[in-house]
Design a protein around this motif. Structure first.
Motif, PDB file in Angstrom:
ATOM      1  N   ARG A   6       0.922  -1.411   0.032  1.00  0.00           N
ATOM      2  CA  ARG A   6       0.099  -0.161   0.070  1.00  0.00           C
ATOM      3  C   ARG A   6       0.815   1.376  -0.067  1.00  0.00           C
ATOM      4  NH1 ARG A   6      -5.040   0.505   2.068  1.00  0.00           N
ATOM      5  NH2 ARG A   6      -4.828   2.485   1.264  1.00  0.00           N
ATOM      6  N   TYR A   7       2.063   1.079   0.488  1.00  0.00           N
ATOM      7  CA  TYR A   7       2.629   2.638   0.921  1.00  0.00           C
ATOM      8  C   TYR A   7       2.877   3.353  -0.755  1.00  0.00           C
ATOM      9  CZ  TYR A   7       6.746   5.588   2.044  1.00  0.00           C
ATOM     10  OH  TYR A   7       7.222   6.595   2.000  1.00  0.00           O
ATOM     11  N   ASP A   8       3.193   2.683  -1.791  1.00  0.00           N
ATOM     12  CA  ASP A   8       3.422   3.357  -2.741  1.00  0.00           C
ATOM     13  C   ASP A   8       2.142   4.151  -3.264  1.00  0.00           C
ATOM     14  OD1 ASP A   8       6.120   2.675  -3.124  1.00  0.00           O
ATOM     15  OD2 ASP A   8       5.599   1.074  -4.264  1.00  0.00           O
ATOM     16  N   SER A   9       0.906   3.628  -3.191  1.00  0.00           N
ATOM     17  CA  SER A   9      -0.278   4.136  -3.371  1.00  0.00           C
ATOM     18  C   SER A   9      -0.754   5.467  -2.343  1.00  0.00           C
ATOM     19  CB  SER A   9      -1.217   2.959  -3.843  1.00  0.00           C
ATOM     20  OG  SER A   9      -1.650   2.729  -2.134  1.00  0.00           O
ATOM     21  N   LEU A  10       0.066   5.541  -1.619  1.00  0.00           N
ATOM     22  CA  LEU A  10      -0.445   6.702  -0.327  1.00  0.00           C
ATOM     23  C   LEU A  10      -0.232   7.915  -0.904  1.00  0.00           C
ATOM     24  CD1 LEU A  10       0.745   5.051   2.925  1.00  0.00           C
ATOM     25  CD2 LEU A  10      -1.268   5.083   2.172  1.00  0.00           C
ATOM     26  N   ASP A  11      -0.814   8.921  -0.455  1.00  0.00           N
ATOM     27  CA  ASP A  11      -0.435  10.200  -0.948  1.00  0.00           C
ATOM     28  C   ASP A  11       0.887  10.633  -0.169  1.00  0.00           C
ATOM     29  OD1 ASP A  11      -1.410  11.465   1.662  1.00  0.00           O
ATOM     30  OD2 ASP A  11      -3.389  11.761   0.790  1.00  0.00           O
ATOM     31  N   GLU A  12       1.413  11.991  -0.427  1.00  0.00           N
ATOM     32  CA  GLU A  12       2.495  12.197   0.467  1.00  0.00           C
ATOM     33  C   GLU A  12       2.498  12.301   1.877  1.00  0.00           C
ATOM     34  OE1 GLU A  12       5.378  16.120  -0.347  1.00  0.00           O
ATOM     35  OE2 GLU A  12       4.630  15.275  -2.080  1.00  0.00           O
ATOM     36  N   ALA A  13       1.217  12.921   2.317  1.00  0.00           N
ATOM     37  CA  ALA A  13       1.041  13.117   3.710  1.00  0.00           C
ATOM     38  C   ALA A  13       0.979  11.745   4.600  1.00  0.00           C
ATOM     39  CB  ALA A  13      -0.307  13.823   4.103  1.00  0.00           C
ATOM     40  N   ASP A  14       0.307  10.796   3.863  1.00  0.00           N
ATOM     41  CA  ASP A  14       0.119   9.418   4.419  1.00  0.00           C
ATOM     42  C   ASP A  14       1.402   8.661   4.340  1.00  0.00           C
ATOM     43  OD1 ASP A  14      -2.426   9.858   5.227  1.00  0.00           O
ATOM     44  OD2 ASP A  14      -3.174   8.853   3.386  1.00  0.00           O
ATOM     45  N   GLN A  15       2.265   8.770   3.494  1.00  0.00           N
ATOM     46  CA  GLN A  15       3.811   8.376   3.370  1.00  0.00           C
ATOM     47  C   GLN A  15       4.445   8.893   4.463  1.00  0.00           C
ATOM     48  OE1 GLN A  15       5.373   8.853  -0.386  1.00  0.00           O
ATOM     49  NE2 GLN A  15       3.928   6.963  -1.428  1.00  0.00           N
ATOM     50  N   LEU A  16       4.379  10.267   4.885  1.00  0.00           N
ATOM     51  CA  LEU A  16       5.246  11.003   5.820  1.00  0.00           C
ATOM     52  C   LEU A  16       4.803  10.442   7.160  1.00  0.00           C
ATOM     53  CD1 LEU A  16       7.073  12.915   6.939  1.00  0.00           C
ATOM     54  CD2 LEU A  16       5.194  14.679   6.791  1.00  0.00           C
ATOM     55  N   ALA A  17       3.302  10.377   7.234  1.00  0.00           N
ATOM     56  CA  ALA A  17       2.797   9.592   8.484  1.00  0.00           C
ATOM     57  C   ALA A  17       3.487   8.301   8.745  1.00  0.00           C
ATOM     58  CB  ALA A  17       1.346   9.656   8.482  1.00  0.00           C
ATOM     59  N   PHE A  18       3.596   7.479   7.737  1.00  0.00           N
ATOM     60  CA  PHE A  18       4.266   6.166   7.973  1.00  0.00           C
ATOM     61  C   PHE A  18       5.588   6.104   8.364  1.00  0.00           C
ATOM     62  CE2 PHE A  18       6.081   2.068   6.559  1.00  0.00           C
ATOM     63  CZ  PHE A  18       5.568   1.254   7.225  1.00  0.00           C
ATOM     64  N   ARG A  19       6.247   6.834   7.770  1.00  0.00           N
ATOM     65  CA  ARG A  19       7.633   6.957   8.018  1.00  0.00           C
ATOM     66  C   ARG A  19       7.795   7.506   9.360  1.00  0.00           C
ATOM     67  NH1 ARG A  19       7.733   9.500   2.887  1.00  0.00           N
ATOM     68  NH2 ARG A  19       8.229  11.507   3.739  1.00  0.00           N
ATOM     69  N   GLN A  20       7.013   8.599   9.996  1.00  0.00           N
ATOM     70  CA  GLN A  20       7.037   8.925  11.252  1.00  0.00           C
ATOM     71  C   GLN A  20       6.488   7.816  12.259  1.00  0.00           C
ATOM     72  OE1 GLN A  20       4.741  12.472  10.973  1.00  0.00           O
ATOM     73  NE2 GLN A  20       6.728  13.783  10.652  1.00  0.00           N
ATOM     74  N   LEU A  21       5.723   7.058  11.782  1.00  0.00           N
ATOM     75  CA  LEU A  21       4.847   6.012  12.641  1.00  0.00           C
ATOM     76  C   LEU A  21       5.992   4.925  13.101  1.00  0.00           C
ATOM     77  CD1 LEU A  21       2.257   4.904  14.022  1.00  0.00           C
ATOM     78  CD2 LEU A  21       2.234   3.484  11.823  1.00  0.00           C
ATOM     79  N   ILE A  22       6.702   4.426  12.171  1.00  0.00           N
ATOM     80  CA  ILE A  22       7.765   3.320  12.244  1.00  0.00           C
ATOM     81  C   ILE A  22       8.912   4.018  13.132  1.00  0.00           C
ATOM     82  CG2 ILE A  22       7.115   2.256  10.315  1.00  0.00           C
ATOM     83  CD1 ILE A  22       9.564   3.192   8.805  1.00  0.00           C
ATOM     84  N   ASP A  23       9.200   5.126  13.342  1.00  0.00           N
ATOM     85  CA  ASP A  23       9.889   5.817  14.459  1.00  0.00           C
ATOM     86  C   ASP A  23       9.437   5.541  15.745  1.00  0.00           C
ATOM     87  OD1 ASP A  23      11.877   6.197  12.649  1.00  0.00           O
ATOM     88  OD2 ASP A  23      11.473   8.074  12.084  1.00  0.00           O
ATOM     89  N   GLU A  24       8.476   5.160  16.055  1.00  0.00           N
ATOM     90  CA  GLU A  24       7.667   4.782  17.382  1.00  0.00           C
ATOM     91  C   GLU A  24       8.077   3.793  17.966  1.00  0.00           C
ATOM     92  OE1 GLU A  24       5.824   6.956  19.193  1.00  0.00           O
ATOM     93  OE2 GLU A  24       5.382   8.403  17.623  1.00  0.00           O
ATOM     94  N   GLU A  25       8.082   3.805  19.371  1.00  0.00           N
ATOM     95  CA  GLU A  25       8.445   2.528  20.196  1.00  0.00           C
ATOM     96  C   GLU A  25       7.572   1.427  19.998  1.00  0.00           C
ATOM     97  OE1 GLU A  25      11.084   2.171  22.461  1.00  0.00           O
ATOM     98  OE2 GLU A  25      11.588   4.486  21.888  1.00  0.00           O
ATOM     99  N   ASP A  26       8.012   0.348  19.936  1.00  0.00           N
ATOM    100  CA  ASP A  26       7.525  -0.925  19.801  1.00  0.00           C
ATOM    101  C   ASP A  26       6.059  -1.045  20.577  1.00  0.00           C
ATOM    102  OD1 ASP A  26       9.127  -1.727  17.791  1.00  0.00           O
ATOM    103  OD2 ASP A  26       9.938  -3.327  18.779  1.00  0.00           O
TER     104      ASP A  26
END
Length: 97
Positions: free
Chosen positions: A37-57
């Protein structure tokens, strides 16, 4: 097939390795979402995913297992997209192994 620039390829590798958390439950949600799904996300959602994976487990686990939701609206949206993707993949028999 689209060629990736070296920067795009490096970002994709980083996203993949940061999506592999070492916690099976998280891996089963994050990696397929990234791959499908990542490639089909808009830029804002891609950024949100990149920020999300920096969160604690622990936080990711609570959010993705729907025990709690992030307060930040952008973070909440990407968590919901990931959960919905996993539920739709599971309902059509494409649960990752």
């Amino acid at each position: 097939m689209n060629e990736q620039s070296p920067q795009e390829a490096a970002l994709r590798k980083r996203l993949y390795w940061h999506s592999r958390r070492g916690m099976w439950e998280l891996d089963l949600l994050l990696v397929p979402f990234l791959e499908q799904r990542y490639d089909s996300l808009d830029e804002a959602d891609q950024l949100a995913f990149r920020q999300l994976i920096d969160e604690e487990d622990q936080d990711l686990f609570m959010w993705l297992m729907r025990r709690d939701w992030p307060e930040d609206p952008d973070r909440r949206r990407i968590v919901q997209l990931i959960v919905e993707h996993a539920e739709s993949a599971d309902s059509i028999g494409h649960r990752p192994v």
